[in-house]
Write an enzyme that holds these catalytic residues in place. Sequence first.
Site, PDB file in Angstrom:
ATOM      1  CG  ASP A 183      11.416  -0.544   7.579  1.00 54.44           C
ATOM      2  OD1 ASP A 183      11.706  -1.755   7.449  1.00 54.44           O
ATOM      3  OD2 ASP A 183      10.336  -0.061   7.197  1.00 54.44           O
ATOM      4  CG  HIS A 185      11.269  -1.397   3.210  1.00 55.31           C
ATOM      5  ND1 HIS A 185      10.829  -1.405   1.905  1.00 55.31           N
ATOM      6  CD2 HIS A 185      10.303  -0.768   3.920  1.00 55.31           C
ATOM      7  CE1 HIS A 185       9.659  -0.796   1.819  1.00 55.31           C
ATOM      8  NE2 HIS A 185       9.313  -0.404   3.035  1.00 55.31           N
ATOM      9  CD  GLU A 209       9.038  -1.803  10.251  1.00 51.98           C
ATOM     10  OE1 GLU A 209       8.212  -1.824   9.323  1.00 51.98           O
ATOM     11  OE2 GLU A 209       9.139  -0.842  11.048  1.00 51.98           O
ATOM     12  CD  GLU A 235       6.176  -3.416   6.378  1.00 54.88           C
ATOM     13  OE1 GLU A 235       6.029  -2.874   5.268  1.00 54.88           O
ATOM     14  OE2 GLU A 235       6.892  -2.943   7.280  1.00 54.88           O
ATOM     15  CG  HIS A 284       3.016  -1.434   8.553  1.00 58.65           C
ATOM     16  ND1 HIS A 284       2.225  -1.386   7.413  1.00 58.65           N
ATOM     17  CD2 HIS A 284       4.243  -1.017   8.169  1.00 58.65           C
ATOM     18  CE1 HIS A 284       2.949  -0.960   6.399  1.00 58.65           C
ATOM     19  NE2 HIS A 284       4.176  -0.723   6.825  1.00 58.65           N
TER      20      HIS A 284
END
Length: 381
Positions: A183, A185, A209, A235, A284
């Site tokens: 991830d 982020h 991700e 997400e 998510h």
Amino acid sequence: MKIVKMETFVVPPRWLFLRLETDEGVVGWGEPIIEGRASTVEAAVEALRPLLIGADADRIEDIWQACTRGGFYRNGPILNSAVAGVDQALWDIKGKALGVPVYQLLGGRVRDGIDAYSWIGGDSPQEVSEHAIQRLEEGFQKFKMNVGGVLNHLEGTRAIDEIVKRATLVREAIGDSGDFAIDFHGRTSFALAKKLLKEMEDVSPLFVEEPLVPELSFRIGALCELTTIPIATGERHYSRGEFIPLLQSGVSIVQPDVSHAGGISETRRIAALAEAFGAALAPHCPLGPIALSSSLQIDFMSPNAIFQETSLGIHYNAGADLLDYVCDPQVFELSDGRFTPSALPGLGITVDENRVREMSEIGHSWTNPIWRRADGSLAEW
């Protein structure tokens, strides 16, 4: 069957629950939350009260339309998360009233289970690899790890080598017993994401991700063209319209959050949209039991669903975990690394109402940390 009562509960570690009750005594639960903005979403839920009290709980789609389109200004994380919790609770009510799981109302099961994945914690390469082994022992065969901590717009060889080393040690630790995703982020710039994706090809993560923050989504197509690693995102996208350019850009996996993206009603539409583009669905869900059970209802009826995130044992869950709020925690037990369908009606869980009321007296004031670089400038968390 009219809605006669609505209550919200701010509960640890960082969640908000919604309880809707009908004049026939049927109760439904939802989880309307933006992590770090619980009180704001709670106020948005309260603003929907005039549309809910007295409404026919059977008319889920009509209520959804009124809540999302009834105001001139619409969409966004706060309103769509408020609507998400309402929508989850309404589906829970309908399923309970009819005595069937929600996935039956959405067309029935297309699978007997969905692969689960949880998080790997730890900061150092050694801690990360040890936690990966622990996750295997807990029954997970797939997990996700953060790319790293505070990142600059550009990073030199040392920082990049450290990031790749963490991923390499996890790959070596788990061998072919499991798999992992990374991830980003939204912490990486476009330039840094390009560099890291190239360097990570050899460790072959399951997917990467959110390599870019949502406002840079118009550049994600270029990243998709540069790498063989599947790219997942979504997400922080809150409606089907926001997913169209992502899918046109070539993302492999969409990750709507059923507590942010308008609930079960909108998330299933996003899933169908992704299917039309040949993209997979992996909802998510670093949240509580109501959000997880809502996600699973969609997973079990969506042909393109492939993984389901869970917050079981996640490092954010300080002071409480999702199993603390259900009377029947066995519904979330894994079988060969998968969640299996519950035959219980509605969302398939029994919320421990006494526990919810007790913990709401404690509440929470969780906010995400503010990260700064060495020069004092704000960094993406």
